[in-house]
Design a protein around this motif. Structure first.
Motif, mmCIF file in Angstrom:
data_model
loop_
_atom_site.group_PDB
_atom_site.id
_atom_site.type_symbol
_atom_site.label_atom_id
_atom_site.label_comp_id
_atom_site.label_asym_id
_atom_site.label_seq_id
_atom_site.Cartn_x
_atom_site.Cartn_y
_atom_site.Cartn_z
ATOM 1 N N ARG A 104 -3.618 -10.302 -23.133
ATOM 2 C CA ARG A 104 -3.414 -9.093 -24.094
ATOM 3 C C ARG A 104 -4.790 -7.285 -23.320
ATOM 4 O O ARG A 104 -4.822 -6.342 -24.484
ATOM 5 C CB ARG A 104 -3.977 -9.017 -25.429
ATOM 6 N N SER A 105 -4.934 -7.811 -22.203
ATOM 7 C CA SER A 105 -6.116 -6.889 -21.946
ATOM 8 C C SER A 105 -5.595 -6.409 -20.666
ATOM 9 O O SER A 105 -4.615 -6.192 -20.336
ATOM 10 C CB SER A 105 -7.272 -7.397 -20.846
ATOM 11 N N LEU A 106 -6.161 -5.046 -19.879
ATOM 12 C CA LEU A 106 -5.437 -4.058 -19.036
ATOM 13 C C LEU A 106 -6.350 -4.242 -17.307
ATOM 14 O O LEU A 106 -7.300 -4.008 -18.341
ATOM 15 C CB LEU A 106 -6.069 -2.806 -19.452
ATOM 16 N N THR A 107 -6.102 -4.291 -16.860
ATOM 17 C CA THR A 107 -6.061 -5.143 -15.555
ATOM 18 C C THR A 107 -6.015 -3.121 -14.600
ATOM 19 O O THR A 107 -5.168 -3.115 -14.318
ATOM 20 C CB THR A 107 -5.529 -6.388 -15.039
ATOM 21 N N VAL A 108 -6.830 -2.648 -14.413
ATOM 22 C CA VAL A 108 -7.039 -1.585 -13.367
ATOM 23 C C VAL A 108 -7.240 -1.905 -12.426
ATOM 24 O O VAL A 108 -8.663 -1.914 -12.013
ATOM 25 C CB VAL A 108 -6.942 -0.413 -13.936
ATOM 26 N N MET A 109 -6.293 -2.021 -10.805
ATOM 27 C CA MET A 109 -6.520 -2.244 -9.197
ATOM 28 C C MET A 109 -6.682 -0.732 -8.939
ATOM 29 O O MET A 109 -5.614 -0.236 -8.986
ATOM 30 C CB MET A 109 -6.094 -2.787 -9.088
ATOM 31 N N ALA A 110 -8.236 -0.629 -8.266
ATOM 32 C CA ALA A 110 -7.931 0.938 -7.617
ATOM 33 C C ALA A 110 -8.958 0.050 -5.951
ATOM 34 O O ALA A 110 -10.109 -0.681 -6.521
ATOM 35 C CB ALA A 110 -8.661 1.481 -8.042
ATOM 36 N N GLY A 111 -9.385 0.577 -5.487
ATOM 37 C CA GLY A 111 -10.327 0.740 -4.243
ATOM 38 C C GLY A 111 -10.141 -1.003 -3.499
ATOM 39 O O GLY A 111 -9.360 -0.711 -3.287
ATOM 40 N N GLU A 112 -11.145 -1.171 -2.851
ATOM 41 C CA GLU A 112 -11.615 -2.203 -2.471
ATOM 42 C C GLU A 112 -10.523 -3.289 -3.161
ATOM 43 O O GLU A 112 -9.756 -3.921 -2.500
ATOM 44 C CB GLU A 112 -13.256 -2.784 -2.196
ATOM 45 N N SER A 113 -10.656 -3.697 -4.858
ATOM 46 C CA SER A 113 -9.631 -4.668 -5.301
ATOM 47 C C SER A 113 -8.573 -4.511 -5.091
ATOM 48 O O SER A 113 -7.225 -5.312 -5.491
ATOM 49 C CB SER A 113 -9.767 -4.611 -6.767
ATOM 50 N N ARG A 114 -7.700 -3.157 -5.003
ATOM 51 C CA ARG A 114 -6.144 -2.792 -4.681
ATOM 52 C C ARG A 114 -5.847 -3.147 -3.226
ATOM 53 O O ARG A 114 -4.850 -3.211 -2.910
ATOM 54 C CB ARG A 114 -6.122 -1.206 -4.933
ATOM 55 N N HIS B 283 0.571 -1.230 0.139
ATOM 56 C CA HIS B 283 -0.269 -0.531 0.581
ATOM 57 C C HIS B 283 1.363 1.027 -0.050
ATOM 58 O O HIS B 283 0.291 2.369 -0.955
ATOM 59 C CB HIS B 283 -0.438 -0.076 0.795
ATOM 60 N N SER B 284 1.875 1.493 0.384
ATOM 61 C CA SER B 284 2.590 2.668 1.039
ATOM 62 C C SER B 284 3.170 2.870 0.535
ATOM 63 O O SER B 284 3.618 4.447 0.405
ATOM 64 C CB SER B 284 3.487 2.385 2.908
ATOM 65 N N ILE B 285 3.791 2.262 -0.866
ATOM 66 C CA ILE B 285 5.098 2.608 -1.669
ATOM 67 C C ILE B 285 3.977 3.273 -2.955
ATOM 68 O O ILE B 285 4.892 3.472 -4.303
ATOM 69 C CB ILE B 285 6.175 2.354 -2.236
ATOM 70 N N PHE B 286 3.438 3.137 -3.544
ATOM 71 C CA PHE B 286 2.351 2.834 -4.900
ATOM 72 C C PHE B 286 1.341 4.236 -5.157
ATOM 73 O O PHE B 286 0.669 4.312 -4.130
ATOM 74 C CB PHE B 286 2.388 1.610 -6.034
ATOM 75 N N THR B 287 1.586 4.019 -5.079
ATOM 76 C CA THR B 287 -0.324 5.125 -5.823
ATOM 77 C C THR B 287 -1.359 4.536 -5.461
ATOM 78 O O THR B 287 -1.372 3.284 -5.861
ATOM 79 C CB THR B 287 -0.705 6.325 -7.121
ATOM 80 N N SER B 288 -2.675 5.712 -5.896
ATOM 81 C CA SER B 288 -3.915 4.490 -6.322
ATOM 82 C C SER B 288 -4.375 2.819 -7.145
ATOM 83 O O SER B 288 -5.327 2.495 -6.433
ATOM 84 C CB SER B 288 -5.063 5.121 -5.691
ATOM 85 N N GLU B 289 -3.558 3.184 -7.834
ATOM 86 C CA GLU B 289 -3.982 1.984 -9.012
ATOM 87 C C GLU B 289 -2.939 1.485 -9.975
ATOM 88 O O GLU B 289 -1.633 1.826 -9.182
ATOM 89 C CB GLU B 289 -3.867 2.443 -10.652
ATOM 90 N N ILE B 290 -3.011 0.045 -9.399
ATOM 91 C CA ILE B 290 -1.563 -0.605 -9.666
ATOM 92 C C ILE B 290 -2.725 -1.210 -11.533
ATOM 93 O O ILE B 290 -3.396 -1.452 -11.583
ATOM 94 C CB ILE B 290 -1.580 -1.767 -8.563
ATOM 95 N N LEU B 291 -1.659 -1.163 -12.434
ATOM 96 C CA LEU B 291 -2.340 -1.429 -14.054
ATOM 97 C C LEU B 291 -1.179 -2.736 -14.172
ATOM 98 O O LEU B 291 0.048 -2.955 -13.896
ATOM 99 C CB LEU B 291 -2.249 -0.166 -14.565
ATOM 100 N N SER B 292 -1.655 -4.079 -14.992
ATOM 101 C CA SER B 292 -1.019 -4.991 -15.198
ATOM 102 C C SER B 292 -2.082 -5.621 -16.874
ATOM 103 O O SER B 292 -2.799 -5.190 -16.964
ATOM 104 C CB SER B 292 -1.404 -6.466 -14.149
#
Length: 180
Positions: free
Chosen positions: A144-154, A108-117
């Motif tokens: 070949r998809s983009l996954t964006v994790m934010a909020g509860e999923s993140r 949690h502490s070192i990255f912003t609110s979204e993780i992209l994959s």
């Protein structure tokens, strides 16, 4: 059904571009030296900043010498309409057939609110487990998809993937937080 905060955008890159990216990462993986913090279940490549698996931190005062490859920068241009941050750190995980992602909660502490994959090479099912309810939501992540994790999923869910049937690449994009 997906956990709150999870978005999956399919076919963000072409099959040809996917192949080019995988070849680039395989070539880079041949030229790297193993370090003590290498993971036993996959090969990892780092660009921008190195994620230290022993401490679960990134040293923002020590950027890596290796620039993010040009073909990877092109991915950022393609996914820009779907994201709210501009990442400056990239981790590439290379999984062999039969390997998966162990269950974990991303730092949690070192990255912003979204993780992209961006997933390359094969489809995968990721399990998102809510520790409060115990409910597990399996989510199909196509290649070949983009996954964006934010909020509860993140921040709340434990995530992990089932074993891949073919060689698979997972690119994890992160924006470092401003705090040092």
């Amino acid at each position: 059904v997906k956990p709150p905060g999870l978005k999956v955008f399919q076919d963000v890159i072409s099959e040809e571009f996917e192949q080019n990216l995988m070849e680039t990462f395989l070539e880079h993986s041949k030229n790297r030296t193993l370090s003590q913090d290498e993971l036993k279940n996959r090969v990892t490549l780092h660009y921008g900043y190195k994620f230290d698996y022993r401490t679960n931190l990134v040293d923002l005062s020590a950027p890596l010498d290796d620039p993010i490859p040009e073909c990877v920068v092109r991915v950022l241009d393609i996914i820009q309409p779907h994201i709210s941050i501009v990442p400056n750190q990239l981790t590439v995980n290379i999984y062999q057939p039969g390997q998966g992602i162990p269950k974990h909660v991303d730092t949690h502490s070192i990255f912003t609110s979204e993780i992209l994959s961006v997933s390359l090479g094969s489809d995968v099912v990721m399990d998102f487990k809510n520790p409060t309810t115990g409910k597990v939501l399996p989510v199909s992540i196509p290649r070949r998809s983009l996954t964006v994790m934010a909020g509860e999923s993140r921040y709340l869910c434990t995530t992990g993937s089932r074993r891949a049937r073919a060689m698979r690449f997972k690119t994890l994009w992160n924006g470092n937080s401003a705090s040092l």
